[in-house]
Design a protein around this motif. Structure first.
Motif, PDB file in Angstrom:
ATOM      1  N   GLY A  42     -12.399  -7.146   1.948  1.00  0.00           N
ATOM      2  CA  GLY A  42     -12.139  -7.761   0.649  1.00  0.00           C
ATOM      3  C   GLY A  42     -10.660  -7.620   0.378  1.00  0.00           C
ATOM      4  N   GLY A  43      -9.947  -8.715   0.342  1.00  0.00           N
ATOM      5  CA  GLY A  43      -8.497  -8.678   0.267  1.00  0.00           C
ATOM      6  C   GLY A  43      -7.930  -8.255  -1.074  1.00  0.00           C
ATOM      7  N   PRO A  44      -6.622  -8.011  -1.089  1.00  0.00           N
ATOM      8  CA  PRO A  44      -5.916  -7.617  -2.299  1.00  0.00           C
ATOM      9  C   PRO A  44      -6.149  -8.595  -3.447  1.00  0.00           C
ATOM     10  N   MET A  45      -6.320  -8.034  -4.635  1.00  0.00           N
ATOM     11  CA  MET A  45      -6.474  -8.846  -5.835  1.00  0.00           C
ATOM     12  C   MET A  45      -6.332  -7.947  -7.061  1.00  0.00           C
ATOM     13  N   PRO A  46      -5.111  -7.411  -7.259  1.00  0.00           N
ATOM     14  CA  PRO A  46      -4.924  -6.519  -8.413  1.00  0.00           C
ATOM     15  C   PRO A  46      -5.117  -7.284  -9.721  1.00  0.00           C
ATOM     16  N   PRO A  47      -5.411  -6.581 -10.799  1.00  0.00           N
ATOM     17  CA  PRO A  47      -5.563  -7.262 -12.081  1.00  0.00           C
ATOM     18  C   PRO A  47      -4.309  -8.058 -12.432  1.00  0.00           C
ATOM     19  N   PRO A  48      -4.457  -9.248 -13.010  1.00  0.00           N
ATOM     20  CA  PRO A  48      -3.280 -10.033 -13.408  1.00  0.00           C
ATOM     21  C   PRO A  48      -2.369  -9.216 -14.316  1.00  0.00           C
ATOM     22  N   GLY A  49      -1.073  -9.312 -14.071  1.00  0.00           N
ATOM     23  CA  GLY A  49      -0.095  -8.607 -14.891  1.00  0.00           C
ATOM     24  C   GLY A  49       0.000  -7.114 -14.597  1.00  0.00           C
ATOM     25  N   HIS A  50      -0.701  -6.627 -13.575  1.00  0.00           N
ATOM     26  CA  HIS A  50      -0.704  -5.195 -13.253  1.00  0.00           C
ATOM     27  C   HIS A  50       0.455  -4.814 -12.344  1.00  0.00           C
ATOM     28  N   GLY A  51       1.274  -5.787 -11.985  1.00  0.00           N
ATOM     29  CA  GLY A  51       2.414  -5.504 -11.129  1.00  0.00           C
ATOM     30  C   GLY A  51       2.051  -5.530  -9.658  1.00  0.00           C
ATOM     31  N   THR A  52       2.980  -5.097  -8.850  1.00  0.00           N
ATOM     32  CA  THR A  52       2.808  -5.104  -7.398  1.00  0.00           C
ATOM     33  C   THR A  52       2.072  -3.849  -6.957  1.00  0.00           C
ATOM     34  N   HIS A  53       1.060  -4.062  -6.136  1.00  0.00           N
ATOM     35  CA  HIS A  53       0.328  -2.947  -5.536  1.00  0.00           C
ATOM     36  C   HIS A  53       0.693  -2.871  -4.060  1.00  0.00           C
ATOM     37  N   LEU A  54       0.635  -1.679  -3.512  1.00  0.00           N
ATOM     38  CA  LEU A  54       0.829  -1.476  -2.076  1.00  0.00           C
ATOM     39  C   LEU A  54      -0.531  -1.273  -1.425  1.00  0.00           C
ATOM     40  N   TYR A  55      -0.717  -1.906  -0.273  1.00  0.00           N
ATOM     41  CA  TYR A  55      -1.979  -1.853   0.459  1.00  0.00           C
ATOM     42  C   TYR A  55      -1.717  -1.193   1.801  1.00  0.00           C
ATOM     43  N   TYR A  56      -2.383  -0.078   2.021  1.00  0.00           N
ATOM     44  CA  TYR A  56      -2.196   0.717   3.234  1.00  0.00           C
ATOM     45  C   TYR A  56      -3.286   0.370   4.239  1.00  0.00           C
ATOM     46  N   PHE A  57      -2.888  -0.280   5.326  1.00  0.00           N
ATOM     47  CA  PHE A  57      -3.785  -0.524   6.454  1.00  0.00           C
ATOM     48  C   PHE A  57      -3.589   0.652   7.400  1.00  0.00           C
ATOM     49  N   TRP A  58      -4.653   1.383   7.663  1.00  0.00           N
ATOM     50  CA  TRP A  58      -4.596   2.595   8.482  1.00  0.00           C
ATOM     51  C   TRP A  58      -5.305   2.381   9.807  1.00  0.00           C
ATOM     52  N   VAL A  59      -4.773   2.990  10.855  1.00  0.00           N
ATOM     53  CA  VAL A  59      -5.486   3.094  12.130  1.00  0.00           C
ATOM     54  C   VAL A  59      -5.570   4.581  12.474  1.00  0.00           C
ATOM     55  N   PHE A  60      -6.757   5.007  12.869  1.00  0.00           N
ATOM     56  CA  PHE A  60      -7.003   6.389  13.292  1.00  0.00           C
ATOM     57  C   PHE A  60      -7.499   6.363  14.728  1.00  0.00           C
ATOM     58  N   ALA A  61      -6.894   7.134  15.604  1.00  0.00           N
ATOM     59  CA  ALA A  61      -7.327   7.286  16.994  1.00  0.00           C
ATOM     60  C   ALA A  61      -8.163   8.559  17.085  1.00  0.00           C
ATOM     61  N   LEU A  62      -9.356   8.445  17.664  1.00  0.00           N
ATOM     62  CA  LEU A  62     -10.284   9.573  17.735  1.00  0.00           C
ATOM     63  C   LEU A  62     -10.535  10.004  19.169  1.00  0.00           C
ATOM     64  N   ASP A  63     -10.842  11.272  19.340  1.00  0.00           N
ATOM     65  CA  ASP A  63     -11.109  11.830  20.669  1.00  0.00           C
ATOM     66  C   ASP A  63     -12.584  11.719  21.069  1.00  0.00           C
TER      67      ASP A  63
END
Length: 158
Positions: free
Chosen positions: A102-123
């Motif tokens: 579900g993509g970014p969609m901050p409330p209107p007028g809430h300013g710029t949000h940062l979206y952190y896409f994370w990758v985790f490597a597991l053993d």
């Protein structure tokens, strides 16, 4: 705690680090996940987890914060990229109450949000059940995390 940035790299052909996420990948557009590519994977990696989290969302509940936009796991260790609109791996629960991106969609007028896409490597190949929250996944992978990193994009609505 094993969660610390590593030398693994996460990139997207859709946007650069700290740049605006294209409308196509937001709730105002086609709402499809961006293509992702990762490299410099730690030796011994057996699987991956991908997540997208908005820490700027003004939500705090049950010891968590922000808004979860994507949780994707049980990704084999041989994989080094995901195509746009990725499917085929196990999906966790998002803040939208669904098991898909579900993509970014901050409330209107809430300013710029940062979206952190994370990758985790597991053993390990953990074979985690579908529908887990990001917080449940993080709890289960902590002892197995070999490396992690993030790609940050921004988005705002008027």
């Amino acid at each position: 705690m094993k969660f610390a940035l590593s030398t693994m790299q996460l990139k997207s052909p859709a946007f650069e680090h700290l740049a605006r996420i294209p409308r196509k990948h937001t709730g105002e557009g086609e709402d499809v996940s961006p293509a992702l590519e990762w490299s410099n994977v730690p030796e011994g990696t057996r699987s991956f987890v991908i997540a997208c989290h908005d820490p700027d969302a003004p939500l705090i509940a049950g010891g968590t914060y922000g808004f979860v936009h994507w949780v994707l796991y049980n990704i084999p260790g041989s994989v080094r990229s995901l195509p746009e609109a990725a499917r085929g791996h196990t999906e966790g629960q998002t803040g939208f109450g669904k098991q898909s991106y579900g993509g970014p969609m901050p409330p209107p007028g809430h300013g710029t949000h940062l979206y952190y896409f994370w990758v985790f490597a597991l053993d390990a190949e953990l074979d985690l059940a579908p529908g887990l929250s990001l917080w449940q996944v993080l709890e289960k992978i902590e002892a197995h995390t070999l490396g992690m990193n993030r790609l940050v994009g921004s988005y705002s609505r008027e």
